[in-house]
Design a protein around this motif. Structure first.
Motif, mmCIF file in Angstrom:
data_model
loop_
_atom_site.group_PDB
_atom_site.id
_atom_site.type_symbol
_atom_site.label_atom_id
_atom_site.label_comp_id
_atom_site.label_asym_id
_atom_site.label_seq_id
_atom_site.Cartn_x
_atom_site.Cartn_y
_atom_site.Cartn_z
ATOM 1 N N ARG A 66 0.826 -1.203 0.000
ATOM 2 C CA ARG A 66 0.000 0.000 0.000
ATOM 3 C C ARG A 66 0.859 1.250 0.000
ATOM 4 N NH1 ARG A 66 -3.341 -1.065 5.008
ATOM 5 N NH2 ARG A 66 -3.619 1.167 4.850
ATOM 6 N N HIS A 71 -2.625 3.529 -5.686
ATOM 7 C CA HIS A 71 -3.906 2.959 -6.099
ATOM 8 C C HIS A 71 -4.241 1.737 -5.253
ATOM 9 C CE1 HIS A 71 -7.296 1.683 -8.480
ATOM 10 N NE2 HIS A 71 -6.729 0.489 -8.598
ATOM 11 N N ARG A 73 -3.162 1.068 -2.285
ATOM 12 C CA ARG A 73 -3.438 1.534 -0.918
ATOM 13 C C ARG A 73 -4.899 1.953 -0.788
ATOM 14 N NH1 ARG A 73 -0.153 5.977 -0.431
ATOM 15 N NH2 ARG A 73 -1.825 7.245 -1.248
ATOM 16 N N GLU A 74 -5.353 2.738 -1.737
ATOM 17 C CA GLU A 74 -6.733 3.230 -1.697
ATOM 18 C C GLU A 74 -7.741 2.085 -1.837
ATOM 19 O OE1 GLU A 74 -9.457 5.730 -4.725
ATOM 20 O OE2 GLU A 74 -7.579 6.706 -4.136
ATOM 21 N N GLU A 77 -7.821 -0.208 1.245
ATOM 22 C CA GLU A 77 -8.481 0.514 2.338
ATOM 23 C C GLU A 77 -9.999 0.493 2.159
ATOM 24 O OE1 GLU A 77 -8.187 5.048 3.578
ATOM 25 O OE2 GLU A 77 -6.239 4.020 3.670
#
Length: 124
Positions: A66, A71, A73-74, A77
């Motif tokens: 992440r 990208h 990471r988002e 999440e």
């Protein structure tokens, strides 16, 4: 899901018939698979600390990915936040597919087994 077959192969080779996996790779695959199974079979009716621990393990395992890929990471999440809402009969299969693809990619990028100690809190 682009890695459905690979996910199944990893499950069969890394996840024990019962209990926790002995490697980070196996436990990652097991955690993602168990979250999906609980949502599909039970609509998260059995959601408890064990499933929260799966989410925590996934989050910790993916943390370096992440950090490297904004990208990813988002998306991770978003996916984990949705899964942590067990009051919703969570059945957005596309998000499970995406999480499984991330898990397969992570395992491919970490082919050497990483030992994982048993977590006494994880009973699922």
């Amino acid at each position: 899901m682009k890695h459905a077959e690979e996910f199944q192969e990893l499950w069969e080779s890394l996840v024990p018939d019962g209990g926790q996996a002995a490697t980070v790779q196996g436990e990652l695959i097991r955690s993602v698979g168990r979250l999906r199974d609980e949502a599909e079979r039970n609509g998260n009716a059995n959601w408890d600390e064990g499933y929260e621990l799966f989410c925590d393990f996934i989050e910790i395992t993916f943390r370096p990915l992440r950090m490297a890929d904004p990208h990813a990471r988002e998306r991770i999440e978003v996916i984990l936040n949705r899964m942590r809402q067990p009051n919703i009969a969570y059945l957005d299969y596309a998000l499970f597919d995406e999480l499984e693809d991330y898990a397969v990619d992570w395992c491919k990028s970490h082919p050497e087994p990483i030992p994982k100690p048993n977590d006494p809190r994880q009973y699922r």
